[in-house]
Design an enzyme around this catalytic site. Sequence first.
Site, PDB file in Angstrom:
ATOM      1  N   LYS A   1      12.388-163.414 -32.653  1.00 44.02           N
ATOM      2  CA  LYS A   1      12.875-163.377 -31.259  1.00 44.02           C
ATOM      3  C   LYS A   1      12.464-162.074 -30.582  1.00 44.02           C
ATOM      4  CE  LYS A   1      17.151-161.823 -30.583  1.00 44.02           C
ATOM      5  NZ  LYS A   1      17.522-160.767 -29.632  1.00 44.02           N
ATOM      6  N   ASN A   2      12.694-160.943 -31.247  1.00 42.99           N
ATOM      7  CA  ASN A   2      12.473-159.655 -30.577  1.00 42.99           C
ATOM      8  C   ASN A   2      10.998-159.306 -30.427  1.00 42.99           C
ATOM      9  OD1 ASN A   2      15.167-159.379 -30.218  1.00 42.99           O
ATOM     10  ND2 ASN A   2      15.487-157.826 -31.805  1.00 42.99           N
TER      11      ASN A   2
ATOM     12  N   ARG B   1      19.170-158.462 -21.934  1.00 41.57           N
ATOM     13  CA  ARG B   1      18.572-157.190 -21.554  1.00 41.57           C
ATOM     14  C   ARG B   1      17.042-157.232 -21.556  1.00 41.57           C
ATOM     15  NH1 ARG B   1      19.818-151.726 -21.473  1.00 41.57           N
ATOM     16  NH2 ARG B   1      18.061-150.517 -22.176  1.00 41.57           N
TER      17      ARG B   1
ATOM     18  N   CYS C   1      26.603-153.373 -22.775  1.00 40.70           N
ATOM     19  CA  CYS C   1      26.835-154.604 -23.510  1.00 40.70           C
ATOM     20  C   CYS C   1      27.726-154.283 -24.688  1.00 40.70           C
ATOM     21  CB  CYS C   1      25.531-155.252 -23.947  1.00 40.70           C
ATOM     22  SG  CYS C   1      24.766-154.393 -25.294  1.00 40.70           S
TER      23      CYS C   1
ATOM     24  N   ARG D   1      23.475-148.554 -23.255  1.00 36.06           N
ATOM     25  CA  ARG D   1      22.097-149.009 -23.131  1.00 36.06           C
ATOM     26  C   ARG D   1      21.464-148.743 -21.760  1.00 36.06           C
ATOM     27  NH1 ARG D   1      21.510-154.638 -26.227  1.00 36.06           N
ATOM     28  NH2 ARG D   1      19.467-153.802 -26.734  1.00 36.06           N
ATOM     29  N   PRO D   2      21.247-147.460 -21.438  1.00 38.80           N
ATOM     30  CA  PRO D   2      20.652-147.118 -20.135  1.00 38.80           C
ATOM     31  C   PRO D   2      19.179-147.527 -20.038  1.00 38.80           C
ATOM     32  CG  PRO D   2      20.857-145.162 -21.513  1.00 38.80           C
ATOM     33  CD  PRO D   2      21.493-146.280 -22.279  1.00 38.80           C
TER      34      PRO D   2
ATOM     35  N   LEU E   1      14.669-144.170 -19.664  1.00 34.89           N
ATOM     36  CA  LEU E   1      13.344-143.909 -20.234  1.00 34.89           C
ATOM     37  C   LEU E   1      12.283-144.804 -19.580  1.00 34.89           C
ATOM     38  CD1 LEU E   1      14.398-143.663 -23.990  1.00 34.89           C
ATOM     39  CD2 LEU E   1      13.862-141.760 -22.463  1.00 34.89           C
TER      40      LEU E   1
ATOM     41  N   ASP F   1      19.728-153.477 -36.505  1.00 31.73           N
ATOM     42  CA  ASP F   1      19.994-154.919 -36.424  1.00 31.73           C
ATOM     43  C   ASP F   1      20.364-155.525 -37.781  1.00 31.73           C
ATOM     44  OD1 ASP F   1      19.523-154.794 -33.744  1.00 31.73           O
ATOM     45  OD2 ASP F   1      17.517-155.676 -33.817  1.00 31.73           O
TER      46      ASP F   1
ATOM     47  N   ILE G   1      21.826-145.436 -33.907  1.00 30.84           N
ATOM     48  CA  ILE G   1      21.050-145.925 -32.752  1.00 30.84           C
ATOM     49  C   ILE G   1      21.958-146.258 -31.560  1.00 30.84           C
ATOM     50  CG2 ILE G   1      19.330-147.622 -31.956  1.00 30.84           C
ATOM     51  CD1 ILE G   1      18.270-145.924 -34.281  1.00 30.84           C
TER      52      ILE G   1
ATOM     53  N   ARG H   1      21.776-167.319 -29.760  1.00 24.79           N
ATOM     54  CA  ARG H   1      20.806-166.499 -29.029  1.00 24.79           C
ATOM     55  C   ARG H   1      19.669-166.039 -29.935  1.00 24.79           C
ATOM     56  NH1 ARG H   1      23.171-161.828 -25.454  1.00 24.79           N
ATOM     57  NH2 ARG H   1      20.925-161.659 -25.216  1.00 24.79           N
TER      58      ARG H   1
HETATM   59  C1  EPZ Z   1      15.677-153.528 -29.078  1.00 24.55           C
HETATM   60  O1  EPZ Z   1      16.572-153.239 -28.011  1.00 24.55           O
HETATM   61  C2  EPZ Z   1      16.131-154.820 -29.699  1.00 24.55           C
HETATM   62  N1  EPZ Z   1      16.106-155.873 -28.696  1.00 24.55           N
HETATM   63  C3  EPZ Z   1      17.534-154.652 -30.278  1.00 24.55           C
HETATM   64  O2  EPZ Z   1      17.895-155.858 -30.930  1.00 24.55           O
HETATM   65  C4  EPZ Z   1      17.515-153.518 -31.300  1.00 24.55           C
HETATM   66  O3  EPZ Z   1      18.823-153.299 -31.755  1.00 24.55           O
HETATM   67  C5  EPZ Z   1      16.970-152.245 -30.649  1.00 24.55           C
HETATM   68  O4  EPZ Z   1      15.665-152.497 -30.056  1.00 24.55           O
HETATM   69  C6  EPZ Z   1      16.825-151.087 -31.629  1.00 24.55           C
HETATM   70  O5  EPZ Z   1      15.981-151.473 -32.689  1.00 24.55           O
HETATM   71  C7  EPZ Z   1      14.978-156.504 -28.409  1.00 24.55           C
HETATM   72  O6  EPZ Z   1      13.932-156.219 -28.964  1.00 24.55           O
HETATM   73  C8  EPZ Z   1      15.036-157.598 -27.419  1.00 24.55           C
HETATM   74  P1  EPZ Z   1      16.124-149.356 -27.623  1.00 24.55           P
HETATM   75  P2  EPZ Z   1      16.247-152.119 -26.961  1.00 24.55           P
HETATM   76  O7  EPZ Z   1      15.604-149.125 -26.238  1.00 24.55           O
HETATM   77  O8  EPZ Z   1      14.781-152.061 -26.751  1.00 24.55           O
HETATM   78  C9  EPZ Z   1      18.628-145.644 -25.984  1.00 24.55           C
HETATM   79  C10 EPZ Z   1      19.316-157.670 -31.507  1.00 24.55           C
HETATM   80  O9  EPZ Z   1      20.409-157.731 -32.125  1.00 24.55           O
HETATM   81  N2  EPZ Z   1      17.908-145.782 -24.720  1.00 24.55           N
HETATM   82  O10 EPZ Z   1      15.227-149.108 -28.770  1.00 24.55           O
HETATM   83  O11 EPZ Z   1      17.094-152.345 -25.778  1.00 24.55           O
HETATM   84  C11 EPZ Z   1      19.588-146.811 -26.239  1.00 24.55           C
HETATM   85  O12 EPZ Z   1      20.792-146.662 -25.527  1.00 24.55           O
HETATM   86  C12 EPZ Z   1      19.053-156.589 -30.474  1.00 24.55           C
HETATM   87  O13 EPZ Z   1      18.398-158.473 -31.691  1.00 24.55           O
HETATM   88  C13 EPZ Z   1      18.055-144.800 -23.753  1.00 24.55           C
HETATM   89  O14 EPZ Z   1      18.798-143.819 -23.927  1.00 24.55           O
HETATM   90  O15 EPZ Z   1      16.741-150.806 -27.724  1.00 24.55           O
HETATM   91  C14 EPZ Z   1      19.740-146.770 -27.732  1.00 24.55           C
HETATM   92  O16 EPZ Z   1      20.709-145.816 -28.071  1.00 24.55           O
HETATM   93  C15 EPZ Z   1      20.264-155.800 -30.119  1.00 24.55           C
HETATM   94  N3  EPZ Z   1      17.387-144.954 -22.570  1.00 24.55           N
HETATM   95  C16 EPZ Z   1      18.368-146.290 -28.212  1.00 24.55           C
HETATM   96  O17 EPZ Z   1      17.724-145.731 -27.056  1.00 24.55           O
HETATM   97  C17 EPZ Z   1      16.564-146.008 -22.323  1.00 24.55           C
HETATM   98  O18 EPZ Z   1      15.973-146.076 -21.228  1.00 24.55           O
HETATM   99  C18 EPZ Z   1      17.474-147.399 -28.756  1.00 24.55           C
HETATM  100  O19 EPZ Z   1      17.436-148.475 -27.819  1.00 24.55           O
HETATM  101  C19 EPZ Z   1      16.398-146.985 -23.316  1.00 24.55           C
HETATM  102  C20 EPZ Z   1      17.080-146.849 -24.519  1.00 24.55           C
END
Ligand code: EPZ
Length: 432
Positions: free
Chosen positions: A22-23, A102, A126, A131-132, A135, A317, A339, A409
């Site tokens: 999915k991801n 998201r 969420c 989850r800002p 970046l 995850d 994370i 999902r």
């Molecule tokens: C992806 O989410 C995955 N989703 C998530 O899987 C997974 O948990 C996550 O990566 C971490 O591996 C998809 O691929 C669709 P991140 P993503 O941006 O991209 C912070 C599941 O269960 N951050 O890597 O949204 C954030 O808050 C889902 O399948 C900022 O600070 O995660 C977090 O602490 C849940 N600013 C960290 O980075 C930003 O602009 C990592 O988030 C973006 C992120």
Amino acid sequence: MDSIRIRGGKPLYGKIEISGAKNAALPLMVASLLTEETVTLHNLPHVADITMLINLLCQHGVKAHLNGEGNGNGNSNGRAVSLTAKEITNTVAPYEIVRKMRAGALVLGPLLAREGKAKVSLPGGCAIGTRPMNLHVDGLEAMGAKIEIEAGYMVAHAPEGLKGAEIRFDTVSVGATEDLLMAAALADGVTVLENAAREPEITDLIHLLQAMGADIKGEGTDRLVITGKEKLHGADYTVMPDRIETGTYAMAVGITGGKVELTNTRADLIEAVIEVMEEAGLTIERTEDGMIVSRDPETPIQGVDVQTQPYPGYPTDMQAQFMALMAASNGASMITETIFENRFMHVPELSRLGANINVHGRSAMVRGTKELAGAPVMATDLRASVSLVLAGLAASGETLINRVYHLDRGYERLEEKLAACGADIQRVQGEA
Ligand code: EPZ
């Protein structure tokens, strides 16, 4: 609303075919916005998030054609989608969709790169954290975009187009790396992404973009160099196996005992998970298209400490599933989540099944018990829900898991796959 009913205590024996990731599939589908030509993806998982993203892409003007097909192994759980974004008719990604999923916000970079404008809802918080999107926004601004936040939307313009830039992420972000990779593929000049995420789903996206004609160097490392192209073309691509689904079923075998072959997947995608599972007492035998996971039901599970990290570390995850396994262990385990700030929502529900878990800030101390007992439980997100399924498989008596839509999902035919290996698990329609 459907529920899942499990009568636990049965070891698992058999074979489970792993679906497409999915991801990985979600960003691959979004990449279709970068070209007028058709992008066809194979091995697409049948899960609700995919359908939701197809709806979002269609309202941007993408023509989607879904057709069931085999995955080459004589099975029929693969599915292909052809996405053609000949014309982008609408650059707004509405709150109603993005707040539920998201990954919808990933259209920001591609729409901006192709159309010079985009209006994308902020996803909001969420169940696992705030989850800002900073970046994504900062990176696109470094590439020349102007982005204002208005009424909960990121309103972005780049009338002169996006320009290559050197961008260093201060946090490793999968989504921001994907968003900027896609934007940079159509930008003018060279973009360098430093401290980029290295998750295999990023490499999958890079491979698709390369197949579409993009010039990207550094795949698999945290420094990606993208030389923008004026146009990208269509491509035909197969989605990688779902490493989180793979790890989840491996842990299901760990918690119940038994022996299951996981096919259509790759052990190298989950080395960090395999390492802790082996320490916990599971046996993993690598095969050509996956692995065989086993544990003698009489051999106790050992406690192992785990800390989540960006890839190649232990994945967030897989944190909830490992907590379920540790709850049924013979020892103690400290599980630290680095994370997301709020990814322990499964703890009170696991406790309802008899787990002994104390949370201290970002760490959870799990003291194993062999006495997990069934109860009605409810979950708040995808991985939390599946951790309750795992605990239910090990618990005595009946566990009823509510809010199954979270599972739908991201897990394809979960109850069918587990039932085929001997689990007593059914979907109950319409029970809240
Ligand atoms: C992806 O989410 C995955 N989703 C998530 O899987 C997974 O948990 C996550 O990566 C971490 O591996 C998809 O691929 C669709 P991140 P993503 O941006 O991209 C912070 C599941 O269960 N951050 O890597 O949204 C954030 O808050 C889902 O399948 C900022 O600070 O995660 C977090 O602490 C849940 N600013 C960290 O980075 C930003 O602009 C990592 O988030 C973006 C992120």
